[in-house]
Design a protein around this motif. Structure first.
Motif, mmCIF file in Angstrom:
data_model
loop_
_atom_site.group_PDB
_atom_site.id
_atom_site.type_symbol
_atom_site.label_atom_id
_atom_site.label_comp_id
_atom_site.label_asym_id
_atom_site.label_seq_id
_atom_site.Cartn_x
_atom_site.Cartn_y
_atom_site.Cartn_z
ATOM 1 N N LEU A 129 1.105 -1.067 -0.506
ATOM 2 C CA LEU A 129 -0.431 -0.372 0.376
ATOM 3 C C LEU A 129 0.968 1.118 0.101
ATOM 4 O O LEU A 129 1.677 1.673 0.790
ATOM 5 N N THR A 130 0.961 2.363 -0.989
ATOM 6 C CA THR A 130 1.058 3.468 -0.748
ATOM 7 C C THR A 130 1.115 4.500 0.603
ATOM 8 O O THR A 130 0.980 5.051 1.156
ATOM 9 N N MET A 131 -0.444 4.652 0.323
ATOM 10 C CA MET A 131 -1.122 5.200 2.029
ATOM 11 C C MET A 131 -0.481 4.077 2.773
ATOM 12 O O MET A 131 0.107 3.305 3.223
ATOM 13 N N PRO A 132 0.021 4.871 3.703
ATOM 14 C CA PRO A 132 0.456 4.410 5.441
ATOM 15 C C PRO A 132 -0.383 3.298 5.816
ATOM 16 O O PRO A 132 -1.481 3.957 5.654
ATOM 17 N N ALA A 133 -0.534 2.411 6.575
ATOM 18 C CA ALA A 133 -1.493 1.362 7.212
ATOM 19 C C ALA A 133 -2.457 2.128 8.148
ATOM 20 O O ALA A 133 -1.910 3.207 8.577
ATOM 21 N N GLY A 134 -3.597 1.871 7.544
ATOM 22 C CA GLY A 134 -4.777 2.743 8.778
ATOM 23 C C GLY A 134 -4.976 4.109 8.013
ATOM 24 O O GLY A 134 -5.918 4.811 9.004
ATOM 25 N N GLN A 135 -5.031 4.278 6.977
ATOM 26 C CA GLN A 135 -5.756 5.702 6.655
ATOM 27 C C GLN A 135 -6.140 5.101 4.991
ATOM 28 O O GLN A 135 -7.069 6.416 4.900
ATOM 29 N N ARG A 136 -6.723 3.966 4.695
ATOM 30 C CA ARG A 136 -7.200 3.492 3.657
ATOM 31 C C ARG A 136 -8.556 2.663 4.851
ATOM 32 O O ARG A 136 -8.615 2.612 5.854
ATOM 33 N N ARG A 137 -10.069 3.437 3.776
ATOM 34 C CA ARG A 137 -10.707 3.605 4.315
ATOM 35 C C ARG A 137 -11.195 2.311 4.261
ATOM 36 O O ARG A 137 -12.200 1.434 5.077
ATOM 37 N N VAL A 138 -10.704 1.436 3.477
ATOM 38 C CA VAL A 138 -11.588 0.281 2.733
ATOM 39 C C VAL A 138 -10.681 -0.516 2.230
ATOM 40 O O VAL A 138 -9.380 -0.272 1.555
ATOM 41 N N TYR A 139 -10.096 -2.145 2.221
ATOM 42 C CA TYR A 139 -9.380 -3.058 2.364
ATOM 43 C C TYR A 139 -9.538 -4.114 1.169
ATOM 44 O O TYR A 139 -10.847 -4.361 1.805
ATOM 45 N N THR A 140 -9.179 -4.760 0.765
ATOM 46 C CA THR A 140 -9.442 -6.279 -0.364
ATOM 47 C C THR A 140 -8.722 -6.689 1.203
ATOM 48 O O THR A 140 -8.208 -6.841 2.261
ATOM 49 N N PRO A 141 -9.198 -7.984 1.088
ATOM 50 C CA PRO A 141 -8.977 -9.344 1.808
ATOM 51 C C PRO A 141 -7.689 -9.934 1.723
ATOM 52 O O PRO A 141 -7.054 -9.758 2.568
ATOM 53 N N GLN A 142 -7.142 -9.657 0.652
ATOM 54 C CA GLN A 142 -5.850 -9.298 0.085
ATOM 55 C C GLN A 142 -4.752 -9.098 0.965
ATOM 56 O O GLN A 142 -3.806 -9.454 1.450
ATOM 57 N N GLU A 143 -4.803 -7.501 1.148
ATOM 58 C CA GLU A 143 -4.518 -6.763 1.476
ATOM 59 C C GLU A 143 -4.521 -7.523 3.391
ATOM 60 O O GLU A 143 -2.847 -6.776 4.107
#
Length: 224
Positions: free
Chosen positions: A2-16
Motif C-alpha cells: 500500500l502507498t498509503m500508510p497502514a490505517g489510512q485507507r477507508r477500505v481494504y481488500t481481503p488480500q491486503e
C-alpha cells in the motif's frame, strides 16, 4: 504494497488484510471491520496472544456472537455454567472458565470492543480494473474496492506511476468517447458498472472483459 500508510485507507481488500499475518504485523477482520492488533499482542506476549497470532491476516467473525458482538459462549455440560466458547484457545481479555487467582481485569474494555484498534473496513466486493497510460502505452491490472473513489484508486496506481496525479482519467464506452471521470466518485457512480454477473449468467469467463480507464498526460506538477 500500500502507498498509503497502514490505517489510512477507508477500505481494504481481503488480500491486503491477509498480508499482515505475523506477530509483528498483525491484522484481523471481523464484522466487516479491520483491526490492527500488532501492539496488543506485543504488550500481551504469551499463550493468550497465540490464538490471535495464529489467525493473523484472517477473518475471525466466527469467534463472536453476531447479536451481542461479544465472544461466543456455551453452557458447560459439567458445571452447567455459561462460559466463553474458544476452541481456538483462550485469548487476550477472555476470562478463564474457572476462577483463577491471577486473573485481573486491568483493561477498560476488551480489545474486540476497542474502536481505537479499528483501521478501516473490509470491502464488500473487489473489482478488477485495467489502467492504460496513453502516453507510455503501459497497462496495469488493479484489484480495487467497490467503495473506493477514483482518487483512492489513483493512490493504488501510484505504485506503478508516481506521477499519476498529473494525468486526466478518462473512460470510453457506449456512453461517450473519452469522458473525464469524476475523481470524487466511485466506478459505479462514474457509470462503470460491475458486469461480471452478466458474464456469469452467459457462462463467459470474468477475465474476458475487464473495464478499462485511460490516462492522458496533463502536466508534471506531481512530486515523486
Amino acid at each position: 504494497v500500500l502507498t498509503m500508510p497502514a490505517g489510512q485507507r477507508r477500505v481494504y481488500t481481503p488480500q491486503e488484510v491477509a498480508e499482515h499475518n505475523r506477530s509483528d504485523d498483525c491484522w484481523v477482520s471481523f464484522f466487516g471491520n479491520v483491526y490492527d492488533l500488532t501492539k496488543l499482542v506485543a504488550t500481551h506476549k504469551g499463550v493468550l496472544a497465540q490464538p490471535i497470532i495464529d489467525h493473523a491476516g484472517q477473518d475471525i467473525t466466527h469467534w463472536f456472537d453476531p447479536i451481542t458482538k461479544d465472544v461466543k459462549t456455551y453452557v458447560d455440560p459439567v458445571t452447567e455454567m455459561r462460559i466463553p466458547y474458544t476452541p481456538m484457545g483462550r485469548f487476550i481479555h477472555v476470562p478463564p472458565s474457572e476462577p483463577m487467582a491471577d486473573w485481573v481485569v486491568d483493561f477498560e474494555k476488551p480489545w474486540w470492543n476497542d474502536e481505537s484498534l479499528m483501521i478501516g473496513k473490509v470491502t464488500s466486493k473487489t473489482r478488477p480494473l485495467l489502467v492504460k497510460n496513453m502516453l507510455s502505452r503501459q497497462e496495469h491490472a488493479l484489484e480495487v474496492c467497490s467503495e473506493e473513489t477514483m482518487e483512492e484508486i489513483l493512490d493504488r496506481y501510484l505504485d506503478f506511476n508516481a506521477h499519476a496525479g498529473s494525468y486526466v482519467w478518462k473512460r470510453t464506452d457506449s456512453q461517450s468517447i473519452g469522458r473525464v471521470l469524476d475523481m470524487s466518485k466511485t466506478l459505479d457512480e462514474n457509470g462503470i458498472p460491475d458486469e461480471r454477473g452478466k458474464f456469469d449468467s452467459l457462462s463467459i469467463d470474468d477475465e474476458y472483459y475487464i473495464p478499462t480507464v485511460h490516462l492522458y498526460f496533463s502536466d508534471d506538477l506531481t512530486v515523486a
